[in-house]
Every structure is written in structure tokens, then in C-alpha cells.
Write an enzyme that holds these catalytic residues in place. Structure first.
Site, PDB file in Angstrom:
ATOM      1  N   GLU A 141       0.650  -1.157   0.001  1.00  0.00           N
ATOM      2  CA  GLU A 141      -0.023  -0.198   0.023  1.00  0.00           C
ATOM      3  C   GLU A 141       0.812   1.381   0.026  1.00  0.00           C
ATOM      4  O   GLU A 141       0.337   2.230  -0.554  1.00  0.00           O
ATOM      5  CB  GLU A 141      -0.824   0.078   1.183  1.00  0.00           C
ATOM      6  CG  GLU A 141      -1.736  -1.244   1.289  1.00  0.00           C
ATOM      7  CD  GLU A 141      -2.817  -1.676   0.086  1.00  0.00           C
ATOM      8  OE1 GLU A 141      -2.656  -0.471  -0.904  1.00  0.00           O
ATOM      9  OE2 GLU A 141      -2.807  -2.769  -0.341  1.00  0.00           O
ATOM     10  N   HIS A 149       1.332   2.027  -3.577  1.00  0.00           N
ATOM     11  CA  HIS A 149       0.354   2.960  -4.010  1.00  0.00           C
ATOM     12  C   HIS A 149       0.402   4.555  -3.459  1.00  0.00           C
ATOM     13  O   HIS A 149       0.155   5.220  -4.235  1.00  0.00           O
ATOM     14  CB  HIS A 149      -1.129   2.425  -3.602  1.00  0.00           C
ATOM     15  CG  HIS A 149      -1.157   1.012  -4.510  1.00  0.00           C
ATOM     16  ND1 HIS A 149      -1.367   1.116  -5.806  1.00  0.00           N
ATOM     17  CD2 HIS A 149      -1.496  -0.130  -4.051  1.00  0.00           C
ATOM     18  CE1 HIS A 149      -1.569  -0.194  -6.325  1.00  0.00           C
ATOM     19  NE2 HIS A 149      -1.728  -0.889  -5.064  1.00  0.00           N
ATOM     20  N   GLU A 191      -0.435  -0.316  -9.969  1.00  0.00           N
ATOM     21  CA  GLU A 191       0.112  -1.850  -9.116  1.00  0.00           C
ATOM     22  C   GLU A 191       1.780  -1.938  -9.360  1.00  0.00           C
ATOM     23  O   GLU A 191       1.921  -2.349  -8.589  1.00  0.00           O
ATOM     24  CB  GLU A 191      -0.854  -2.887  -9.931  1.00  0.00           C
ATOM     25  CG  GLU A 191      -0.904  -4.268  -9.277  1.00  0.00           C
ATOM     26  CD  GLU A 191      -1.462  -4.165  -7.979  1.00  0.00           C
ATOM     27  OE1 GLU A 191      -2.261  -3.235  -7.744  1.00  0.00           O
ATOM     28  OE2 GLU A 191      -1.330  -5.032  -7.261  1.00  0.00           O
TER      29      GLU A 191
END
Lengths: 505, 505
Positions: free
Chosen positions: A265, A268, A294
Site C-alpha cells: 500500500e 500506491h 500496481e
């Protein structure tokens, strides 16, 4: 700023504010919302999404875009305002192609299908879900027809997540990947597996939180412009460039699950935090595509985060923080344990290598479903045969096969390939980074991540959606998307981990 | 449901969804938002508030209201749909009276004034704020003129917070209160003060959280439909009837500050959770007035929460949880300490008795400012003289006088009296409860709060905004709002606490 551009920015800013509110409501739903608020929250979200959609697809948007296009007509092609007008115009055209009635019908059917999927999964009964899948496919084909496509209806669906990429391109890449990956994995599967029982040792949640937050900050994630919280399924969401929220999971008997979720995460999150602040409150303040997004998460989670240099840096800290847990586990044993490659039935639990076979199978199946060459009725058998063919395993329950993922149940056809495309992009960016910094491994070994982050920001992050993923990748790496860098990355890494396996091309 | 009513509910539901989103964004801003997101959050909130306002004041709302009014014309007056149409029609008329341009001008000026107030406060310079206050007053008078009023421009402003109440009514009540309160307090101020240094003993935040949550649940606050978090200034907000959020403050060296904040906010929260679920997603899903809302918070915080029976119930638990902190403090000493009455300069730190003199002063001043009988220039002197007259104290800094409260700086004129009106209502409801349950004190002493909550739900909470506060109070207590119950409550309680003072009427 020219008044026409100001008016456009103002208009889009309002729409982005509504989308941001929806994103916050969704984040809240997974983190802090009281359980009984679920049904009223669904209404609130439906209203906000509808409002944002209606506002964006209104004539007004078209008029403002036209006026702005007139102003920037002779401006240089790489000017941010030119890109804004161009990209938003594309979004606008696409959004207007799907009739409101179809949008509503899709939303309703997806919501029913999601519920049916949950029940079908609990009861292990495909017949409870199949009629909804059938209906979803009809609507997805209608949607594809409304959106238009060059060759294949799946093109239109893929384009929602991976703008500009075609089914044929994915098929070519995936076929090359399959050709090398299946024998490579067969060689790996024959090898004895390293010990990893110590990964299940108990680690108090509080100590896990400390480690996770320390990692986040080490990578360069700015906690003044973001947060880390807990949720059942980790995710990241950008409420704004200045407000990027990550979640992770903390399992007392699986501390690396949380660590890798956080690294994923964080990838991201770093992307979203790295977008040029000049794009705040515009539709360009997002990743260029799902695959490129991604690629950032997989880069930090796997390419960096499961690499030996990273653990040369972080393992001493980990041992120091968890002396009672890891004192008897040498670095090398830990490194091997977190990189076990083995066939498995569940995609989200798969290692970074086999993971891609799960995706190849889903991609094949969803293309076939959309074009109608595979019927809903035959799907379970096709799935089982595919798993047997790719990974030598046979699912025994529907949770392990067709009812495994929620994606189709919520109408996300065209989404799956972006996971593997992201893996490929991550490796291609990694190879370019190794060329840019010969000392790359040393940086990582010392926990010096900022040159890497700066490079990614400069070549990828700052642009947001101003350019398509393919353009950014070409600029950053000098090449279009290819499978070779990923294969090279995997061969180099796993040859060391499994020296007896013969992994050469 | 009749289609016209369904259409109205659907329309209002959407507007309420946007308001709920704004409320969640505001809650988030005070609890979890990353600090750097403040400026983009302001944009998001401004968009949502504007959208909700535009949507509500649109012609469409008027048409739907008219169609619905036609349907319910001959229905019984107490039918919920009849009330919905009536109350929302009133809201609509009022909202439409203020021109959009004035709404925007108010918002802009209030936002600037708030910033100026902060700077003026930090610099202890009234001149930095005075021009904004001047401008705010001009706009408030314009707003009052646009809204219309029976006698006094302040009527229109008061009506925003306390629908249906007039300036003259408040003046009458406050004059009666003043007449009794000033001598009563003089008698109290002459008494020796109880010891309260033990209230500053250190209590770890974790133990405070445990105590606060236990209290909340004991009162009947439903944590499946709500939350308790931390914020600098405690508040409560209803995202929905099924989603009511409270915050409290945790100061390690002032644990009762958090306990009473939690009790206060719990009062607000229980009101919102008690609204009839049939009113969810309608404008009736809120308190009938600010004063009635405040009556609920003051009821639980002061009337119940600072009462002896309550501590007979909770003090043993408190001592058990904090043996190291309170083992040497008997119940009676604790009870006296949390009920010290003494003059002070800061409203929010005042005890429940002197608090009302702070309000009387602010009310007098703001009425005079609005009608123009007091100039902005003379305000500081008027404030100082008032404090001297009421509490015998003289402020030495502007933070202690005109720059103390944020209310005026954000355009909230007509808000202050609701605090004291709330105190009066709380006492009047308490007296009615004592009549309904002769064993009221025993209930509290045993921690059995549900009969009290049930009574409040039945007489007040469930109606939401379906009826005005005055109507509900009349129904619940058999009388219009009066000062006698509060005076009786105060005399009874403080005569015991300060037996040597002569408090008789």
C-alpha cells in the site's frame, strides 16, 4: 490563469470534491464506521457517485472543455493545461457514451450480484450466482458496445482500467509470459522448500504497528499528508494529493502479512503523494492506469521489499524489535522463507511468481466469457482445468475456484490483467533504475530510499494521469512494455534462492 | 407510501446524503485528517455545503413539497408525513429568503473573520478583528432583514438556532434568572472552597479511555450505531441516526475534564440515537432546537452526572479502576470538588451555575450589537463592565474578553442564549422526571439509566424536528419554559454543598 481555464478548473474542482467525499466515506466504511450504519452509508455513497457522474457528464462540462480547448489550441503539447483539457475531454466522451439508464442498471445488478456472490460462496453453490453472472455479462457487453472498441468487446472494458491498451496486446504479452513461466515454475516446484514456521510466531499488534509505521516513514511516505490504519482488506485511497490513506492488516500470528501489505500500500501511496500538487482537485490527480499504479505497489512490496538488500537493511532492526521472536532465525533463513514459491489455489495468497498464472487464467476466462466463447455454465470446469494445467492443482470448493474473487461479482471485467501488467512494469522500471544507479543495491542495503523515490517521482509519479501509462513507461525505460525484464528479475533472484533448479531461458 | 411522498423523501434523502458527507468530512477533520490536508478539505466542504444548499433551495423542492402537501392535506396533524411536509416547507421558505449572493458573501466574510479572530487573539489586538466584526454585523442585519422578524432583527437570528423563540421571551427569562442568580452567587462566593487538587493527579490515557467508554455504555449509548474518538474540542455529530459520533478530550492531569466531556457529548448523542428511525435521511432527523439539544447534554453532564446519586454509583468503580489515584479521596470530597462554584473569566471553564452569567452577558451584548445600540468600538468596555457587574472579575487580556469565543467570528449570532436555555430545559425535564419516577435517585444510584433514557426518548428524542422545542417541552413537562425548576435544582443541590450559604429565594 486564463478565465476559461479557471472556469474549467473550478468546475472540475467541485466534481473532484464530491468524488473525494465519496472516497472518504468509503475509507471510513472500512476503518471506523459503526457497523449499523452500513445501509445508510450505501445510500450516501450512491447519491455522491450519482451526483459526481451527472455533474461530470453535464453539457456544462462539454462547454467549458470546448472553451478551454480554444484557449490552449496553440500551446505546447506538454503544457499541463493542454494535457488537462485533452485527458478530461477523453474521459468526458467516454462517460457520455454510456447511457444513464445503463449506468443505473449496471449499478443495481452489480449490487445484487455482490450479495448473491456472498451467499453463493457461503453455501458453495454456483447456481445461486450463475444467473447474476449471466446478467452481468449481458450488461457488460452492452457497455462495451456503448463505449465502442477497435477489435474486441473486451478492449472497451480493459480500457476503463488500462487506458489505451488492447486485448491483443495483453494476449501477446501473456502468451510470451506463459511460455517461459510454466516451465520455470515446474523447475521450481521440484525443489525442496525452505522452513518458514517461524513466520507464524506471535507478535503483539502494538509492536507490529511500530514496525509498520517505521517502514512507511523509511520509504518516504509523508504522514503529514497521509495515514495508516487497520482494515480487513488492506487498501489505499487518495482523498487528495495532500491526503493519502493506507490501511494494513495486523495478524498476531502472521506479522509479515502486515509488513508486506504495508509495503504494497505504501507503493500506491507514494505514487499518489508524488503527483504534482498543481494537479490537486483535477481528474489528473490519480495514477495513469491501474497497472502503473500496481507497478508501484509491487515494486516496493516485491522487487524492493522481498529483496535481499532490503532485508540486509531492515532485518537487524526487526530482530532488535522482536528479539524474542527472531533471535534464532538468521537473515538468510528469513529471506528464503518470505520468498517460497509454491503452487496454491488462492490468488491473494500466492507468491510473486505463481501469482501471474492465476491472472493469466482469469484473463483467458473473462475474455472468453465476454466474447461468448465460454458459457457461464461451463465456467467452473474451465477454471478447474486451467488450474490443473497451470499449477497442477485441482480446486475442491467453489471458494477456491469461480467464487474466489469478488471482481466479476461487482462488474469489474478487464481489471485482472492489470495485476500482472503491473508486475511486468515494476520489473521494467527496476531494470531502468539499476541502469540509472549502479549502486542501487547499496542504497537499499543502507535504507537510503530517497534516490529511488525521486527517480520514480521524476519519471512517473508527478505526471498523474497527464500521460498514458505506455508513454510514461517508454519515457522512463526507453522501451514499450515487455516480459523480458520481469523474467530476468525472476531468474536472477530465484536462481540464488533455489540454486539446484535450472531456470535459464 | 404515496408516490408524491416517496418522491419528496427520495429528493430530501439525496440532500441529506450530501449533508451527511459534509458532516463526516468535518468529523474527520477534527479526528483523523492528516494536517496538510486542511486547505483542500476546506474546498471539499465548501463544495458540499453549496451543493446541499442549491439542491434544497431549488424549484424542484418547492414542487415536490407542494405535491406532497396536496396529498396529506386532510391527514391527521400528528402524522409524520404531515409534519415532514410542514417543517421542511418552513425550512424551504426560510432558506429561499436569503439571496444566494448574501449566502456567499456571508460565507466568505465569516471565513476571513475566523482567520482574523485567530490572529487578533494571538496578538491580543482588537483592532485586527474589529473591522471584520463590523462587516459581519452589517451582513447579519441584512440576513435578518431577508429572513424577516416579528419585532427585533435579533429574532430572525435567534430563530435559526431556536425556531419560534423570540428575543423578548429570552429577555424575560434571562431577566428573571439574573434577578435570582446574582444574589445567589454572591452568597456562594463568600463560602470557603473545597479542596480539589486531587483532580489534577496523573491518570494514563488508556485508563481514561476505558472509563469513558464504560460510562458511555452504562448510559445506554449504542456503540454499534456510534463511536467515541479524541479531538481537541469535544463535539458530537450525527452522520445518520445509525451513525452518531462523539469525541472527548483526554488530559493526563485532568481526568474529570474528559469524563464530563464524554457525559456531555453522550447527552447529545443519546438524543440523536433516539430519533425515530423512520426519520432517517430526512431533515427531521435532528434535534428540535439547539437549546433542546443542549438540554440533553447538560442533563447528563450536570443534572445527572454531577449529582451525588450518580457518584454513589460510579465512584466505587472509579476508585477500583484508579486505586493509586483516588484511594485517599472519600466520595464526599470528590463530589464537592467536582461541584466547586467560583467566579471565572472563561465561559467554557465555568461551573454549571456561574456559566449562565457568561451567557447572559453575551446575549445582552450581541442583541445590542445587532440593534446598533452598542458599537463595535465600545464592545470591549461593555464586556469588561459586564464581567465586573456579574462576576466581580475584570479581564486583563482580550482572550479573556471579546476575543474569547469563536462564535461571532464565524457569524453565529443568536447562538449563545441556547446554552442557558438548554440548562433551564434540562432542569425542567428533571423535575418532570422526578414526578414520573419517585425512585429516580435510586435508579441513578444503581446505575439503572434506561428508565430515564426511555422517558426522554418517549417525550423528546423520537420526535426529532417533527415538533418545535416549546411544544415538546410543554408536552413533556406540562409547562412552558420557566426559570423556577432550574433555580430549585440549584438551590437544593448547592445548599447541601455549601450549607452555610443562605440560598433561599
Amino acid at each position: 490563469m486564463h478565465p476559461a481555464l479557471m472556469a474549467l478548473r473550478e468546475h472540475l474542482g467541485g466534481i473532484m470534491d464530491v468524488r473525494a467525499a465519496a472516497a472518504l466515506l468509503e475509507w471510513d466504511q472500512e476503518t471506523y464506521m459503526p457497523p449499523s450504519a452500513a445501509s445508510v452509508r450505501a445510500e450516501q455513497l450512491s447519491t455522491l457517485h450519482r451526483l459526481a457522474h451527472e455533474w461530470f457528464t453535464s453539457e456544462k462540462t462539454g462547454e467549458l472543455l470546448e472553451a478551454a480547448a480554444e484557449v490552449v489550441r496553440d500551446w505546447p503539447a506538454d503544457d499541463l493545461s493542454v494535457r488537462l483539457v485533452r485527458v478530461v475531454h477523453e474521459d468526458y466522451e467516454k462517460a457520455r457514451r454510456v447511457p444513464t439508464k445503463l449506468v443505473a442498471e449496471l449499478a443495481r445488478t452489480e449490487s445484487q450480484a455482490r450479495e448473491a456472490w456472498k451467499q453463493a460462496r457461503a453455501a458453495n453453490r454456483y447456481d445461486l450466482f450463475a444467473p447474476y453472472l449471466e446478467r452481468l455479462l449481458v450488461l457488460q457487453r452492452e457497455k462495451a458496445a456503448a463505449l465502442g472498441y477497435p477489435n474486441h468487446p473486451y478492449d472497451a472494458l480493459l480500457d476503463q482500467y488500462e487506458p489505451g491498451m488492447t486485448t491483443a496486446e495483453v494476449q501477446t504479452l501473456f502468451e510470451q509470459l506463459r511460455k517461459h513461466l510454466v516451465p520455470l515454475l515446474q523447475a521450481l516446484f521440484e525443489q525442496p522448500q525452505p522452513e518458514d514456521a517461524f513466520l507464524r510466531r506471535y507478535v503483539e499488534p502494538d509492536r507490529q504497528w511500530t514496525l509498520n509505521r517505521r517502514l512507511l516513514q523509511a520509504l518516504g511516505f509523508d504522514l503529514d499528508r497521509g495515514r495508516l490504519d487497520a482494515s480487513v482488506h488492506p487498501f489505499s485511497t487518495g482523498i487528495a494529493i495532500a491526503d493519502v490513506r493506507l490501511t494494513t492488516r495486523i495478524h498476531p500470528n502472521d506479522f509479515t502479512s502486515g509488513l508486506f501489505a504495508t509495503l504494497h500500500e505504501a507503493g500506491h501511496g507514494l505514487y499518489e503523494q508524488g503527483i504534482d500538487p498543481a494537479l490537486e482537485r483535477t481528474p489528473l490527480a490519480d495514477g495513469a492506469s491501474l497497472a502503473l499504479h500496481e507497478s508501484q505497489s509491487r515494486f516496493w512490496e516485491n522487487v524492493i521489499g522481498r529483496g535481499l538488500p532490503f532485508w540486509e537493511y531492515f532485518y537487524p532492526q526487526l530482530q532488535e524489535t522482536l528479539p524474542d521472536v527472531l533471535c534464532d532465525v538468521p537473515l538468510e533463513a528469513f529471506y528464503r522463507a518470505i520468498n517460497r514459491v509454491q503452487p496454491s489455489l488462492i490468488r491473494v495468497e500466492a507468491d510473486e511468481v505463481t501469482y501471474n498464472l492465476h491472472i493469466l487464467l482469469r484473463f483467458e476466462l473473462e475474455v472468453a466469457l465476454i466474447e461468448g466463447s465460454l458459457s457461464v455454465q461451463d465456467l467452473p470446469i474451465a477454471w478447474e482445468e486451467g488450474m490443473q494445467r497451470y499449477l497442477g492443482l485441482r480446486p475442491t470448493t467453489l471458494r477456491e475456484s469461480v467464487l474466489q474473487d469478488i471482481h466479476w461479482a461487482q462488474g469489474a471485467f478487464g481489471y485482472f490483467p492489470t495485476y500482472t501488467l503491473g508486475n511486468l512494469m515494476a520489473a521494467q522500471l527496476f531494470m531502468a533504475l539499476r541502469t540509472a544507479f549502479v549502486e542501487l543495491d547499496d542504497f537499499v542495503r543502507q535504507g537510503t530510499f530517497f534516490p529511488i523515490l525521486e527517480w520514480l517521482r521524476k519519471h512517473i509519479h508527478r505526471y498523474g494521469r497527464a500521460w498514458k501509462a505506455a508513454v510514461l513507461l517508454q519515457w522512463a525505460t526507453g522501451k514499450p512494455l515487455q516480459v523480458e525484464p520481469w523474467l530476468q528479475y525472476v531468474r536472477e533472484k530465484y536462481q540464488v534462492l533455489y540454486p539446484a533448479a535450472s531456470l535459464a531461458a
